[in-house]
Design a protein around this motif. Structure first.
Motif, PDB file in Angstrom:
ATOM      1  N   ILE A  69       9.878   4.507  55.902  1.00 54.32           N
ATOM      2  CA  ILE A  69       9.581   5.717  55.213  1.00 54.32           C
ATOM      3  C   ILE A  69       8.261   6.098  55.939  1.00 54.32           C
ATOM      4  N   LEU A  70       8.375   7.422  56.549  1.00 52.96           N
ATOM      5  CA  LEU A  70       7.191   7.881  57.434  1.00 52.96           C
ATOM      6  C   LEU A  70       6.451   8.825  56.350  1.00 52.96           C
ATOM      7  N   PRO A  71       5.140   8.863  56.653  1.00 57.04           N
ATOM      8  CA  PRO A  71       4.215   9.904  55.799  1.00 57.04           C
ATOM      9  C   PRO A  71       4.792  11.257  56.125  1.00 57.04           C
ATOM     10  N   PRO A  72       4.227  12.064  55.167  1.00 55.27           N
ATOM     11  CA  PRO A  72       4.615  13.627  55.565  1.00 55.27           C
ATOM     12  C   PRO A  72       4.107  13.722  57.038  1.00 55.27           C
ATOM     13  N   ARG A  73       4.761  15.032  57.392  1.00 55.94           N
ATOM     14  CA  ARG A  73       4.312  15.703  58.752  1.00 55.94           C
ATOM     15  C   ARG A  73       2.858  15.996  58.968  1.00 55.94           C
ATOM     16  N   ASP A  74       2.193  16.341  57.684  1.00 56.47           N
ATOM     17  CA  ASP A  74       0.778  16.767  57.789  1.00 56.47           C
ATOM     18  C   ASP A  74      -0.092  15.720  57.403  1.00 56.47           C
ATOM     19  N   ILE A  75       0.146  14.504  57.591  1.00 58.09           N
ATOM     20  CA  ILE A  75      -0.841  13.520  57.384  1.00 58.09           C
ATOM     21  C   ILE A  75      -2.281  13.732  58.152  1.00 58.09           C
ATOM     22  N   SER A  76      -3.159  13.341  57.208  1.00 59.93           N
ATOM     23  CA  SER A  76      -4.484  13.648  58.044  1.00 59.93           C
ATOM     24  C   SER A  76      -4.785  12.451  58.748  1.00 59.93           C
ATOM     25  N   PHE A  77      -5.979  12.531  59.493  1.00 56.97           N
ATOM     26  CA  PHE A  77      -6.140  11.166  60.081  1.00 56.97           C
ATOM     27  C   PHE A  77      -6.748  10.261  59.338  1.00 56.97           C
ATOM     28  N   SER A  78      -7.356  10.438  58.244  1.00 58.49           N
ATOM     29  CA  SER A  78      -8.088   9.679  57.511  1.00 58.49           C
ATOM     30  C   SER A  78      -6.893   9.051  56.760  1.00 58.49           C
ATOM     31  N   GLU A  79      -5.894   9.733  56.370  1.00 56.82           N
ATOM     32  CA  GLU A  79      -4.858   9.111  55.579  1.00 56.82           C
ATOM     33  C   GLU A  79      -4.055   7.843  56.500  1.00 56.82           C
ATOM     34  N   ALA A  80      -3.973   8.394  57.743  1.00 62.23           N
ATOM     35  CA  ALA A  80      -3.254   7.654  58.774  1.00 62.23           C
ATOM     36  C   ALA A  80      -3.775   6.431  59.022  1.00 62.23           C
ATOM     37  N   GLN A  81      -5.406   6.302  58.675  1.00 57.45           N
ATOM     38  CA  GLN A  81      -6.321   5.030  58.985  1.00 57.45           C
ATOM     39  C   GLN A  81      -5.858   3.921  57.812  1.00 57.45           C
ATOM     40  N   ASP A  82      -5.331   4.625  56.776  1.00 58.21           N
ATOM     41  CA  ASP A  82      -4.830   3.839  55.619  1.00 58.21           C
ATOM     42  C   ASP A  82      -3.299   3.273  55.912  1.00 58.21           C
ATOM     43  N   GLU A  83      -2.567   4.027  56.438  1.00 60.13           N
ATOM     44  CA  GLU A  83      -1.184   3.706  56.641  1.00 60.13           C
ATOM     45  C   GLU A  83      -0.848   2.914  58.059  1.00 60.13           C
ATOM     46  N   PHE A  84      -1.446   3.324  58.953  1.00 55.31           N
ATOM     47  CA  PHE A  84      -1.196   2.644  60.141  1.00 55.31           C
ATOM     48  C   PHE A  84      -2.026   1.685  60.584  1.00 55.31           C
ATOM     49  N   THR A  85      -1.607   0.610  59.819  1.00 52.89           N
ATOM     50  CA  THR A  85      -2.426  -0.833  60.113  1.00 52.89           C
ATOM     51  C   THR A  85      -1.444  -1.875  60.461  1.00 52.89           C
ATOM     52  N   GLY A  86      -2.210  -2.990  60.954  1.00 54.03           N
ATOM     53  CA  GLY A  86      -1.372  -4.177  61.006  1.00 54.03           C
ATOM     54  C   GLY A  86      -0.072  -4.043  61.872  1.00 54.03           C
ATOM     55  N   GLU A  87       1.090  -4.477  61.405  1.00 51.47           N
ATOM     56  CA  GLU A  87       2.166  -4.506  61.946  1.00 51.47           C
ATOM     57  C   GLU A  87       2.710  -2.889  62.044  1.00 51.47           C
ATOM     58  N   GLY A  88       2.125  -1.822  61.334  1.00 53.28           N
ATOM     59  CA  GLY A  88       2.485  -0.416  61.403  1.00 53.28           C
ATOM     60  C   GLY A  88       3.490  -0.194  60.311  1.00 53.28           C
ATOM     61  N   LEU A  89       4.189   0.896  60.325  1.00 47.36           N
ATOM     62  CA  LEU A  89       5.217   1.170  59.276  1.00 47.36           C
ATOM     63  C   LEU A  89       6.435   0.618  59.590  1.00 47.36           C
ATOM     64  N   ILE A  90       6.723   0.118  60.634  1.00 47.42           N
ATOM     65  CA  ILE A  90       7.983  -0.336  61.229  1.00 47.42           C
ATOM     66  C   ILE A  90       7.559  -1.988  61.410  1.00 47.42           C
ATOM     67  N   PRO A  91       7.596  -3.195  60.557  1.00 44.79           N
ATOM     68  CA  PRO A  91       7.310  -4.210  60.913  1.00 44.79           C
ATOM     69  C   PRO A  91       8.103  -4.772  62.221  1.00 44.79           C
ATOM     70  N   ASP A  92       7.675  -5.797  63.127  1.00 44.01           N
ATOM     71  CA  ASP A  92       8.323  -6.433  64.175  1.00 44.01           C
ATOM     72  C   ASP A  92       9.197  -7.505  63.710  1.00 44.01           C
TER      73      ASP A  92
END
Length: 92
Positions: A69-92
């Motif tokens: 599940i990808l965040p909305p197209r208009d994600i803010s950078f602040s929101e991205a800092q909460d979402e795009f962490t560790g292994e990311g949205l797609i775990p390895d």
């Protein structure tokens, strides 16, 4: 692979694109961790374009579990800092 873009719908992405999407995701995590908003925006755009261009949009009447599940197209950078962490949205 079934990918949902929040607020837009689901797409069936060819398995051959899964590695590319994961690579972009990992690079987006790195950009966020480095505070590189411009780099993140470019990678985020590439991720969305890959899904939209290569994916087949599923109809609203098709109920399929999403693998990613990808965040909305208009994600803010602040929101991205909460979402795009560790292994990311797609775990390895």
């Amino acid at each position: 692979m079934i990918v949902r873009i929040a607020g837009e719908g689901q797409f069936e992405l060819p398995d051959s694109d899964a590695d590319r999407l994961n690579e972009l995701d990992n690079r987006a995590v790195s950009a966020v961790e480095q505070g590189d908003e411009t780099g993140f925006r470019e990678l985020w755009s590439q991720m969305l374009e890959l899904v939209a261009a290569d994916g087949k949009e599923l109809g609203d009447d098709e109920l399929v579990e999403s693998h990613v599940i990808l965040p909305p197209r208009d994600i803010s950078f602040s929101e991205a800092q909460d979402e795009f962490t560790g292994e990311g949205l797609i775990p390895d």
